[in-house]
Write a protein that holds these residues in place. Structure first.
Motif, PDB file in Angstrom:
ATOM      1  N   ALA A  80      89.037  -0.453  28.563  1.00 11.59           N
ATOM      2  CA  ALA A  80      90.499  -0.609  28.601  1.00 11.59           C
ATOM      3  C   ALA A  80      91.013  -0.864  30.016  1.00 11.59           C
ATOM      4  CB  ALA A  80      91.177   0.611  27.996  1.00 11.59           C
ATOM      5  N   ILE A  88      97.164  -0.876  19.613  1.00  9.22           N
ATOM      6  CA  ILE A  88      95.809  -0.340  19.758  1.00  9.22           C
ATOM      7  C   ILE A  88      95.929   1.177  19.738  1.00  9.22           C
ATOM      8  CG2 ILE A  88      93.799  -0.154  21.270  1.00  9.22           C
ATOM      9  CD1 ILE A  88      94.415  -2.990  22.247  1.00  9.22           C
ATOM     10  N   THR A 139      91.300   3.663  22.595  1.00  9.92           N
ATOM     11  CA  THR A 139      90.523   2.776  23.459  1.00  9.92           C
ATOM     12  C   THR A 139      89.220   3.452  23.879  1.00  9.92           C
ATOM     13  OG1 THR A 139      91.618   3.583  25.469  1.00  9.92           O
ATOM     14  CG2 THR A 139      92.584   1.652  24.392  1.00  9.92           C
ATOM     15  N   ASP A 140      88.325   2.612  24.340  1.00  4.24           N
ATOM     16  CA  ASP A 140      87.080   3.052  24.972  1.00  4.24           C
ATOM     17  C   ASP A 140      86.219   3.964  24.095  1.00  4.24           C
ATOM     18  OD1 ASP A 140      87.688   1.562  27.230  1.00  4.24           O
ATOM     19  OD2 ASP A 140      88.729   3.228  28.196  1.00  4.24           O
ATOM     20  N   HIS A 184      87.868  -0.769  20.689  1.00  7.86           N
ATOM     21  CA  HIS A 184      89.273  -0.379  20.937  1.00  7.86           C
ATOM     22  C   HIS A 184      89.997  -0.451  19.613  1.00  7.86           C
ATOM     23  CE1 HIS A 184      88.534  -0.714  25.200  1.00  7.86           C
ATOM     24  NE2 HIS A 184      88.219  -1.986  25.090  1.00  7.86           N
TER      25      HIS A 184
END
Length: 159
Positions: free
Chosen positions: A108, A146, A149-150, A159
């Motif tokens: 991200a 989104i 993330t990650d 994500h």
């Protein structure tokens, strides 16, 4: 001599435990990670139906902007098809899925905000930060948030 054997045994047990996946998250590929998230159950079905599970289990690395079940529901409504109809249309399904995949690992913090991003399928989308959240916008001006993330996998990031 006993201490030497004891150390050797302990070291070999540590090696065995590590090889057996003491930290399984490090060895789970994108498809396996997605299987563990109920919000991605349609994505997992779609990847299987499109015969892309092998690709997303390969070494990669890949970055997947994983559409949730809610995103698939919106797509089905937009297309006017059922989930079964979409899953049966392999060319369309493959295009939809590859539109969400980038070659390479892009965490991200390295996403180029506000710039065109080209996925494997071609076309473009961009990601912006809006009110503290990351939002995608595709070439047809459809937008999505989104949610996470990650999420790490051994062959990329989700994500």
């Amino acid at each position: 001599m006993f201490n030497w054997l004891k150390r050797l045994f302990l070291l070999s047990m540590v090696a065995v435990l590590a090889a057996c996946g003491g930290d399984d998250d490090e060895h789970r590929v994108i498809v396996d990670v997605a299987k563990g998230d109920p919000r991605l159950s349609i994505l997992v079905e779609a990847v299987t139906a499109a015969d892309l599970a092998g690709t997303l289990s390969a070494a990669g690395p890949y970055t997947v902007f994983a559409p949730t079940n809610d995103a698939f529901a919106a797509l089905l409504a937009e297309l006017g098809v059922t989930k079964d109809q979409l899953l049966a249309n392999k060319p369309l399904l493959t295009a939809v899925l590859k539109y969400h995949v980038l070659a390479g690992r892009v965490p991200a913090a390295q996403v180029p905000l506000g710039k065109a991003i080209t996925p494997l399928e071609g076309g473009i989308f961009k990601i912006d930060q809006v009110d503290g959240a990351l939002r995608t916008t595709d070439g047809r001006n459809r937008s999505g948030r989104i949610l996470q993330t990650d999420v790490e996998a051994s062959n990329g990031v989700i994500h």
